[in-house]
Design an enzyme around this catalytic site. Sequence first.
Site, short mmCIF file in Angstrom:
data_model
loop_
_atom_site.label_atom_id
_atom_site.label_comp_id
_atom_site.label_asym_id
_atom_site.label_seq_id
_atom_site.Cartn_x
_atom_site.Cartn_y
_atom_site.Cartn_z
N GLU A 180 14.64 -1.14 27.83
CA GLU A 180 16.02 -1.21 28.29
C GLU A 180 16.09 -2.05 29.55
O GLU A 180 15.24 -1.94 30.42
CB GLU A 180 16.61 0.18 28.61
CG GLU A 180 16.88 1.05 27.41
CD GLU A 180 17.54 2.38 27.79
OE1 GLU A 180 18.23 2.45 28.83
OE2 GLU A 180 17.36 3.36 27.04
N GLU A 196 13.00 8.16 28.58
CA GLU A 196 13.36 8.54 29.94
C GLU A 196 13.23 10.04 30.20
O GLU A 196 14.18 10.71 30.61
CB GLU A 196 14.76 8.06 30.28
CG GLU A 196 14.89 6.55 30.30
CD GLU A 196 16.22 6.06 30.81
OE1 GLU A 196 16.34 4.85 31.08
OE2 GLU A 196 17.17 6.89 30.94
#
Length: 479
Positions: free
Chosen positions: A379, A170
């Site tokens: 995720e 991320e």
Amino acid sequence: MIHEQLKEFPENFLWGAASAAYQVEGAWDEDGKGVSNWDMFVRIPGKTFKGTTGNVAVDHYHRYKEDVQLMAELGMKSYRFSVAWTRIFPSGRGEINEKGLEFYDHLINELVRHNIEPILTLYHWDLPQALQDEYGGWESRKIVKDFTDYSIALFKRFGDRVKYWVSLNEQNIFTMLGYRMAAHPPGVTDDKLFYQVNHHANLANANVIKEFRKYVPDGKIGPSFAYSPAYPLTSNPRDIIASENAEELNSHWWMDVYAWGRYPKSAWNYLEENGLAPTVEEGDFDLLREGKPDFMGLNYYQTTTFEENPLDGGVSTGQMNTSGKKGTSKDTGIPGVYKTAANPNLERTDWDWNIDPDGLRIALRRITNRYNLPILISENGLGAFDKVEDGDVINDEYRIDFIRAHILAIKQAISDGTEVFGYCVWSFSDLLSWLNGFQKRYGFVYVNQHEEGEHDLRRIKKKSFYWYKTVIESNGKKI
């Protein structure tokens, strides 16, 4: 497309769950570990929920065997975890800390012994504080060499047993919250620096992928991107343009570089006109093109809806909900570019995150059609308030409903033609949810850890644990 019959999940699909070092390990200063940026940031008053720190987290460092045993009982085919850079190089570079390598050796061996595929994340936000102090960390091109040297040390040590690697987790989030919103370390608000930091991170990511080929030739590597597909609020063309602006600036800006080694044109033009474009040196784009990943890691939680935002008087900085009090987040935007808006078709979590399983299908299709890369869903999960009832029962039907709907969306996307080879639910156990403390729970396993008082860190299987076990056993046929 509406399919009369959905395709099944591929054989050897990597059903799993995920975590991050700072959020689970604890042992923040044990066995030679150095100080990370998060070790320092959580000590600033008011930054985290009730001053929560990762000093202990959920003590995975000392309880990893118990945790892996639970993973094996769950039937997990894979476990995605991150390495704490400061366990390997306490000061970010220099002499290797053997004790740190030994911990991950033991964890990986324990996973392999239980036939669980290790998926290793090189960087999940915990930068050595020494590098931040010395040259600003990601603010300097020096980070490229130091991150590469750290990564090579891991390739050499674990490449014989770890075949799936995530380079940066991320990047869009740790840079956005660190350099635009000051909500994560280093707590800066500087748009120009934000784009420069991202360019350095892109270079580091590409260089690490390039070096990976030399050390783990039979492995696969890619970044994990937090993708929130953009929707227009209405069919008004101005809202559609706003959503296009958001898709370019908030998603293509990263994924185009990962896949193609170049920045999207409209976004670059906008940044140049506003004096925000990063400084690029000779050879940078050559390196970026050399760092093409084997897959795109997708961290998916929600979609975001956008509408036109006027240049004069438009909305800018919003407000994050870190309390779990629904409705406390505020819309954000860039005047003249876009503004977020509530989507009337979607429910929201207590943290004001949109619940949109169809958005996962959309994300998978957009990534496939634009980049033609296999996808690891690295995720996806639901943060919620979980309650332990009499007899150590945790009825988290809401989590089951959430994950079930997203698994169905994956099947629909596979039927559409996307290539998805793994699904890592966030998270295996409850953990420290960064700014949200321990109250925001994601796991299949409840951990008796709270902000107040003494707690025994006991692991308790939730109802979702038993449900996901059935899903895995049936390879997604029984959801």
